[in-house]
Design a protein around this motif. Structure first.
Motif, PDB file in Angstrom:
ATOM      1  N   LEU A 241       0.886  -1.171   0.000  1.00  0.00           N
ATOM      2  CA  LEU A 241       0.000   0.000   0.000  1.00  0.00           C
ATOM      3  C   LEU A 241       0.914   1.207   0.000  1.00  0.00           C
ATOM      4  O   LEU A 241       1.822   1.304   0.797  1.00  0.00           O
ATOM      5  CB  LEU A 241      -0.873   0.044   1.251  1.00  0.00           C
ATOM      6  N   ASN A 243       2.348   5.329  -0.678  1.00  0.00           N
ATOM      7  CA  ASN A 243       2.253   6.652  -0.081  1.00  0.00           C
ATOM      8  C   ASN A 243       2.149   7.676  -1.204  1.00  0.00           C
ATOM      9  O   ASN A 243       3.069   7.841  -1.981  1.00  0.00           O
ATOM     10  CB  ASN A 243       3.554   6.859   0.727  1.00  0.00           C
ATOM     11  N   ASN A 244       1.001   8.346  -1.290  1.00  0.00           N
ATOM     12  CA  ASN A 244       0.792   9.221  -2.445  1.00  0.00           C
ATOM     13  C   ASN A 244       1.552  10.541  -2.348  1.00  0.00           C
ATOM     14  O   ASN A 244       1.377  11.424  -3.149  1.00  0.00           O
ATOM     15  CB  ASN A 244      -0.705   9.506  -2.651  1.00  0.00           C
ATOM     16  N   LEU A 261      -6.399  -7.664   2.264  1.00  0.00           N
ATOM     17  CA  LEU A 261      -5.411  -6.758   2.835  1.00  0.00           C
ATOM     18  C   LEU A 261      -6.146  -5.790   3.764  1.00  0.00           C
ATOM     19  O   LEU A 261      -7.117  -5.176   3.381  1.00  0.00           O
ATOM     20  CB  LEU A 261      -4.671  -5.994   1.732  1.00  0.00           C
ATOM     21  N   VAL A 262      -5.706  -5.747   4.996  1.00  0.00           N
ATOM     22  CA  VAL A 262      -6.432  -4.957   5.987  1.00  0.00           C
ATOM     23  C   VAL A 262      -6.052  -3.487   5.868  1.00  0.00           C
ATOM     24  O   VAL A 262      -4.882  -3.149   5.911  1.00  0.00           O
ATOM     25  CB  VAL A 262      -6.088  -5.473   7.401  1.00  0.00           C
ATOM     26  N   LEU A 263      -7.019  -2.640   5.676  1.00  0.00           N
ATOM     27  CA  LEU A 263      -6.766  -1.212   5.571  1.00  0.00           C
ATOM     28  C   LEU A 263      -7.455  -0.497   6.711  1.00  0.00           C
ATOM     29  O   LEU A 263      -8.621  -0.730   6.969  1.00  0.00           O
ATOM     30  CB  LEU A 263      -7.336  -0.673   4.251  1.00  0.00           C
ATOM     31  N   THR A 264      -6.705   0.321   7.390  1.00  0.00           N
ATOM     32  CA  THR A 264      -7.372   1.168   8.379  1.00  0.00           C
ATOM     33  C   THR A 264      -7.394   2.600   7.868  1.00  0.00           C
ATOM     34  O   THR A 264      -7.925   3.468   8.503  1.00  0.00           O
ATOM     35  CB  THR A 264      -6.632   1.106   9.727  1.00  0.00           C
ATOM     36  N   CYS A 265      -6.760   2.827   6.711  1.00  0.00           N
ATOM     37  CA  CYS A 265      -6.686   4.196   6.202  1.00  0.00           C
ATOM     38  C   CYS A 265      -6.428   4.185   4.705  1.00  0.00           C
ATOM     39  O   CYS A 265      -5.672   3.383   4.224  1.00  0.00           O
ATOM     40  CB  CYS A 265      -5.539   4.922   6.911  1.00  0.00           C
ATOM     41  N   LEU A 266      -7.092   5.073   3.999  1.00  0.00           N
ATOM     42  CA  LEU A 266      -6.749   5.346   2.596  1.00  0.00           C
ATOM     43  C   LEU A 266      -6.690   6.852   2.432  1.00  0.00           C
ATOM     44  O   LEU A 266      -7.510   7.558   3.002  1.00  0.00           O
ATOM     45  CB  LEU A 266      -7.815   4.808   1.651  1.00  0.00           C
ATOM     46  N   TRP A 267      -5.695   7.338   1.676  1.00  0.00           N
ATOM     47  CA  TRP A 267      -5.712   8.773   1.362  1.00  0.00           C
ATOM     48  C   TRP A 267      -5.269   8.975  -0.058  1.00  0.00           C
ATOM     49  O   TRP A 267      -4.758   8.090  -0.674  1.00  0.00           O
ATOM     50  CB  TRP A 267      -4.818   9.565   2.319  1.00  0.00           C
TER      51      TRP A 267
ATOM     52  N   CYS B  14      -7.389   8.805  10.262  1.00  0.00           N
ATOM     53  CA  CYS B  14      -7.139   7.449   9.772  1.00  0.00           C
ATOM     54  C   CYS B  14      -7.835   6.403  10.632  1.00  0.00           C
ATOM     55  O   CYS B  14      -8.563   5.539  10.125  1.00  0.00           O
ATOM     56  CB  CYS B  14      -5.628   7.250   9.798  1.00  0.00           C
ATOM     57  N   SER B  21     -10.985  -2.909   3.947  1.00  0.00           N
ATOM     58  CA  SER B  21     -10.703  -4.194   3.296  1.00  0.00           C
ATOM     59  C   SER B  21     -11.990  -5.010   3.223  1.00  0.00           C
ATOM     60  O   SER B  21     -12.895  -4.841   4.053  1.00  0.00           O
ATOM     61  CB  SER B  21      -9.661  -4.970   4.094  1.00  0.00           C
ATOM     62  N   SER B  48      -2.166  -3.894   6.867  1.00  0.00           N
ATOM     63  CA  SER B  48      -1.464  -5.073   7.376  1.00  0.00           C
ATOM     64  C   SER B  48      -2.037  -6.335   6.754  1.00  0.00           C
ATOM     65  O   SER B  48      -3.223  -6.395   6.429  1.00  0.00           O
ATOM     66  CB  SER B  48      -1.595  -5.159   8.903  1.00  0.00           C
TER      67      SER B  48
END
Lengths: 267, 267
Positions: A241, A243-244, A261-267, B14, B21, B48
């Motif tokens: 994942l 980093n933009n 894939l576990v995401l806790t954040c998207l930016w 975040c 996911s 993760s």
């Protein structure tokens, strides 16, 4: 001693030393990049391998290959044939594993900003597992890494576990990966040239002239980056994942990762 | 806004978002680490995956799997059996590839120094392809990556290229790698706890008392690091030339690399 002077000392010390590898020379496919980087005051390379197909015979401990007991049955930086592998496999008496390992390049950088620029070049060129290491004393290193590998167990305790047809099929894939790796090395060289041109303009022109000059380069560079990025997204095979903040690093999650894939954040 | 305030804003934003996911939750094996990191003011995790065995059915273009056309035939974060794979392979009509992918963890860090500490923890725990990314706006990310993978083509255009015995052999290796990955995750958690204790002492004690306090922790941490490092050297499988500035990162070249890894410098 200031950072720049210390870096110059490290570089001089480093480049004056003999090549300590058994091969004793830089791999042909990466020589141009090594030369270009070592010609810049802000970089020097500390190790490189252009990419290789290897066959190792491991002594197994709970299915874990013990590197220190490994025998190298085959190493090539060029495409190889089924027969090369079959001949080499005759010497296997442990657990032989065939691998394709893509480019690895380690570059010491004068300061973090130099490493950031080189990191962007690496990402844009498809080397998406690249990353920066900063030591306690400020020694800053970029490791250029791809995700574009192959690792295939072929024999167990000397017994071949696959057919010759499979080895032929596998070598076609390994050779294809080597060819793709070669293209990425070319892309890296071209992206690096553009980045260095851009930096030399930033250093040598008054601020108000810089944007104009840079814009003269940007479209081409941008096109290259976009091409490189499009190819990466189609071809890469990691779980990164990204980093933009960095050029060529988007916030996209790869299709393969959407599933778990576990995401806790998207930016 | 100062860096710390900006980081707090990013983190709050975040962690307030839903898990995007498809799985919708943190993998069990990495949950403790995610919780420990997110409990620290200087870190938060952005993605993760604890590690997984996957079987993907790729549509091939010149032997290059096109991710966008991939079908997922099997995904598991736990050991799996030959039969799981054989059943899943019945749905393959392209080029099926079995992979073991180890832990990937992305952690945003308040400042470079925090990323350096976490990077050392990752290296000490055996995640030797870990690296730092620093964005243009200073967004600092550590990617925790291992080299401990497996990527094995199994079928071509729907035709199985290997025997069931080979799949059985391969799954034993994949499961072994998953178990080793789990041990490294445990090591990471324990090394991280020690590093955080050490940092909290450094922050909370007057300088003259710090060394004494730290030394009370050092022997255990050092033992852990040495154990971790010894295991790494025996088990790891990458082409990394390492930076001896960071704890647990020695200047040693791996035995496998003596043969042709090009070195222009050793320190």
């Amino acid at each position: 001693m200031d950072r720049s002077a210390e870096f110059r000392r490290w570089k001089a010390q480093c480049l004056s030393k003999a090549d300590l590898s058994l091969k004793g020379s830089v791999d042909e496919d990466v020589a141009e990049i090594v030369q270009l980087l070592n010609g810049q005051e802000q970089f020097f390379t500390t190790s490189s391998c252009s990419g290789r197909i290897i066959l190792i015979d491991g002594s197994i401990n709970g299915f874990e290959v013990q590197k220190q007991n490994c025998r190298w049955l085959l190493v090539t930086h060029k495409p190889c044939t089924k027969d090369d592998v079959i001949v080499a496999l005759r010497n296997a008496n442990g657990d032989a594993v065939l691998k394709f390992e893509p480019l690895v390049l380690h570059v010491q950088c004068r300061q973090l900003q130099d490493a950031q620029i080189l990191h962007s070049v690496a990402i844009d060129s498809g080397f998406r597992n690249s990353g920066i290491t900063v030591g306690k004393r400020g020694k800053t290193m970029l490791a250029v890494r791809s995700t574009h590998g192959l690792e295939v167990p072929l024999s167990h305790e000397g017994k071949l576990m696959v057919t010759e047809d499979y080895i032929d099929f596998l070598l076609k894939i390994a050779n294809q990966k080597m060819e793709e790796n070669r293209k990425r090395i070319e892309r890296f060289y071209s992206c690096l040239q553009h980045a260095l041109e851009r930096q030399s303009i930033i250093r040598s022109y008054p601020k108000e002239k810089v944007n104009k000059k840079i814009n003269a380069y940007s479209p081409k560079k941008k096109r290259n980056q976009e091409k490189a990025r499009d190819r990466c997204i189609a071809e890469e095979n990691d779980k990164e994942l990204e980093n933009n903040d960095s050029p060529g690093i988007s916030a996209a999650v790869f299709p393969e990762d959407d599933e778990d894939l576990v995401l806790t954040c998207l930016w």
